[in-house]
Write a protein that holds these residues in place. Structure first.
Motif, PDB file in Angstrom:
ATOM      1  N   TRP A 151      38.632  42.997  36.777  1.00 26.85           N
ATOM      2  CA  TRP A 151      38.995  43.207  35.378  1.00 26.85           C
ATOM      3  C   TRP A 151      39.320  41.854  34.758  1.00 26.85           C
ATOM      4  O   TRP A 151      40.012  41.042  35.381  1.00 26.85           O
ATOM      5  CB  TRP A 151      40.213  44.128  35.277  1.00 26.85           C
ATOM      6  CG  TRP A 151      39.943  45.533  35.731  1.00 26.85           C
ATOM      7  CD1 TRP A 151      40.036  46.008  37.009  1.00 26.85           C
ATOM      8  CD2 TRP A 151      39.540  46.631  34.923  1.00 26.85           C
ATOM      9  NE1 TRP A 151      39.720  47.348  37.034  1.00 26.85           N
ATOM     10  CE2 TRP A 151      39.412  47.764  35.766  1.00 26.85           C
ATOM     11  CE3 TRP A 151      39.275  46.790  33.551  1.00 26.85           C
ATOM     12  CZ2 TRP A 151      39.033  49.015  35.291  1.00 26.85           C
ATOM     13  CZ3 TRP A 151      38.902  48.043  33.087  1.00 26.85           C
ATOM     14  CH2 TRP A 151      38.781  49.142  33.957  1.00 26.85           C
ATOM     15  N   TYR A 152      38.852  41.634  33.536  1.00 23.37           N
ATOM     16  CA  TYR A 152      39.013  40.348  32.871  1.00 23.37           C
ATOM     17  C   TYR A 152      39.657  40.532  31.501  1.00 23.37           C
ATOM     18  O   TYR A 152      39.491  41.574  30.871  1.00 23.37           O
ATOM     19  CB  TYR A 152      37.651  39.660  32.705  1.00 23.37           C
ATOM     20  CG  TYR A 152      37.016  39.299  34.025  1.00 23.37           C
ATOM     21  CD1 TYR A 152      37.093  37.996  34.516  1.00 23.37           C
ATOM     22  CD2 TYR A 152      36.361  40.256  34.798  1.00 23.37           C
ATOM     23  CE1 TYR A 152      36.530  37.654  35.733  1.00 23.37           C
ATOM     24  CE2 TYR A 152      35.799  39.921  36.027  1.00 23.37           C
ATOM     25  CZ  TYR A 152      35.884  38.635  36.477  1.00 23.37           C
ATOM     26  OH  TYR A 152      35.343  38.306  37.696  1.00 23.37           O
ATOM     27  N   ARG A 160      35.653  45.051  32.191  1.00 25.36           N
ATOM     28  CA  ARG A 160      35.392  44.956  33.621  1.00 25.36           C
ATOM     29  C   ARG A 160      34.014  44.413  33.905  1.00 25.36           C
ATOM     30  O   ARG A 160      33.075  44.611  33.140  1.00 25.36           O
ATOM     31  CB  ARG A 160      35.543  46.310  34.295  1.00 25.36           C
ATOM     32  CG  ARG A 160      35.006  47.468  33.499  1.00 25.36           C
ATOM     33  CD  ARG A 160      35.226  48.765  34.238  1.00 25.36           C
ATOM     34  NE  ARG A 160      35.302  49.895  33.318  1.00 25.36           N
ATOM     35  CZ  ARG A 160      35.442  51.154  33.708  1.00 25.36           C
ATOM     36  NH1 ARG A 160      35.502  51.461  34.977  1.00 25.36           N
ATOM     37  NH2 ARG A 160      35.510  52.115  32.816  1.00 25.36           N
ATOM     38  N   GLY A 181      39.261  35.626  29.379  1.00 22.07           N
ATOM     39  CA  GLY A 181      38.227  35.250  30.316  1.00 22.07           C
ATOM     40  C   GLY A 181      38.694  35.244  31.760  1.00 22.07           C
ATOM     41  O   GLY A 181      37.864  35.276  32.672  1.00 22.07           O
ATOM     42  N   GLU A 182      39.997  35.231  31.968  1.00 24.47           N
ATOM     43  CA  GLU A 182      40.517  35.199  33.333  1.00 24.47           C
ATOM     44  C   GLU A 182      40.491  36.573  33.979  1.00 24.47           C
ATOM     45  O   GLU A 182      40.525  37.598  33.299  1.00 24.47           O
ATOM     46  CB  GLU A 182      41.960  34.686  33.350  1.00 24.47           C
ATOM     47  CG  GLU A 182      42.078  33.185  33.403  1.00 24.47           C
ATOM     48  CD  GLU A 182      43.537  32.742  33.535  1.00 24.47           C
ATOM     49  OE1 GLU A 182      43.803  31.583  33.206  1.00 24.47           O
ATOM     50  OE2 GLU A 182      44.382  33.555  33.951  1.00 24.47           O
ATOM     51  N   ARG A 183      40.493  36.570  35.310  1.00 22.21           N
ATOM     52  CA  ARG A 183      40.493  37.825  36.059  1.00 22.21           C
ATOM     53  C   ARG A 183      41.913  38.292  36.323  1.00 22.21           C
ATOM     54  O   ARG A 183      42.797  37.480  36.596  1.00 22.21           O
ATOM     55  CB  ARG A 183      39.778  37.624  37.401  1.00 22.21           C
ATOM     56  CG  ARG A 183      38.812  38.725  37.758  1.00 22.21           C
ATOM     57  CD  ARG A 183      38.474  38.714  39.228  1.00 22.21           C
ATOM     58  NE  ARG A 183      39.506  39.406  39.990  1.00 22.21           N
ATOM     59  CZ  ARG A 183      39.586  39.371  41.308  1.00 22.21           C
ATOM     60  NH1 ARG A 183      38.733  38.668  42.007  1.00 22.21           N
ATOM     61  NH2 ARG A 183      40.537  40.037  41.923  1.00 22.21           N
TER      62      ARG A 183
END
Lengths: 239, 239
Positions: B69-70, B63, B28-30
């Motif tokens: 982008w994740y 993306r 879930g993080e970028r």
DNA sequence: ACATGTCCGTGGTATAGACCAAGTCGCTCT
DNA sequence: AGAGCGACTTGGTCTATACCACGGACATGT
């Protein structure tokens, strides 16, 4: 992320797709080279490649490394509930199947396999690695594990045909239940190399676990398919 | 087409993948922006993007257009033989499901639908278009056709829950058989737009035909899934 | 508190060029 | 006829640059 048709690669993509549909390029045939396609549209090579990548993702074309882009043949239909073996169901669909055994060795059961087969760690197992092709194009590679105790001497046989039928006719081991996991994946490293495709091409990962009538695992099979080579069809009663 | 690790994008890909596995970036993080990743490796932006595309094909990252982008969350498991409805099986896996009805209209049965439903051309049908999300990320869109004669007034109901349970509880229509076709595909045009992804992203096309106990078609459903959102698991007896 | 507008960062698209290694194919020599 | 070689074509990789459109955050105005 809507696509106005103002995007050049969309135009190039649709143009090539239309020419394929129109029959200008037929299944199995080679497209003009990227540099030739570029001239027709007056665009950069990168733009042509972007269009080709999209058609590849759609399964409409595929590439042979440094040879060219080709129109994809139609996919075969695979029904896991009617497992008759690759050779017979491909043939039944009017295509020419082929199997190569890349390697076959005896290994010792490790922790993971021990869980799957309910067999002690260290028990002898067979590990078979095969590549299968349709009409001369490699479409899948598979890694099969079989309990050596159930089929002693299995790897002495010719394994370029149906493994299931060898198990049944020679060892009397039949398959009563089939668990299949499917997952879109990328073909990378070993799989990509064996299928002679570029690393990163989308594929389908298929993990089959075959059980006999008593619930014992007979065969554990990891398959990697080219994404454009098959359609999976399942017909089942709701439980 | 073997890949010595001399290829730069392979190195960048493996580097990013290792940092994800190591927990530097969590689901879930970028990720850092392409231009920032570029600085770390001293490579061109195109090379970084090639690496990101491969990780995307593997389902490891995804993306959001012009956002970044994740890291992908884990996929949900879908067993077509245990069809309890999207909402309940996603919830059972500890995720937050969501459904939006994009449109619901009455249409006239055309030639194709006539074949599928064994109903006369022109007969009223309902056409329902929905988008479903998991944890706030759109993962599939579906187009459902239901025979209006079997479920009069269906589209007056709230269809953001389980359609199958509405059919059963309100109309007494149960599903006894399920035919599912699966095929890797590319998400293009309408599908890509509805899922807010770039046209050409790999996906999974799933066509379900549901039958009642008498063999009549109850529901015909075309689904397009993000390729990284699901694993299909089928467990069946061999016929 | 809530719209509205502006600005900057982001990925998306496109160009032009360069070099490489593997595949292809024709030529030559045997 | 077949093997071997070499020239050429092809896709594969990589650089560098440019501009665009959308997203999101922040500031501003009401």
């Amino acid at each position: 992320m809507q696509q106005p048709d103002s995007l050049q690669y969309i135009g190039v993509r649709d143009d090539i797709a239309a020419r394929i549909v129109a029959g200008e390029f037929k299944p199995g045939e080679r497209l003009p080279s990227e540099r030739q396609l570029q001239l027709g549209g007056g665009v950069a090579r990168g733009t042509v490649r972007e269009a080709l990548f999209q058609l590849e993702a759609e399964g409409i074309i595929y590439r042979k490394d440094r040879s060219g882009w080709y129109v994809s043949p139609p996919p075969v239909v695979y029904d896991p509930t009617r497992w008759e073996g690759f050779m017979s169901y491909v043939e039944a669909q009017g295509r020419r199947p082929e199997t190569e055994t890349l390697s076959k060795v005896e290994i010792a059961c490790d922790g993971v396999l021990s869980q799957i087969f309910s067999r002690p760690v260290g028990a002898p197992m067979y590990w078979i690695h095969r590549r299968r092709s349709i009409d001369g194009r490699a479409v899948l590679i598979e890694s099969i594990i079989v309990d050596a105790a159930r089929a002693p001497g299995l790897i002495e046989h010719d394994l370029n045909g149906s493994l299931t039928s060898v198990l049944k006719s020679v060892y009397g081991v039949g398959v009563a239940r089939n668990k299949v996991d499917m997952r879109p994946c990328a073909l990378t490293r070993g799989e990509a190399e064996a299928l002679r495709v570029k690393s990163g091409l989308p594929g389908l990962s298929l993990v089959r676990t075959c059980y006999d009538g008593k619930g014992n695992v007979v065969e554990f099979d990891r398959e990697y398919w080219r994404h454009d080579a098959l359609t999976v069809s399942v017909d089942i009663r709701i439980r």
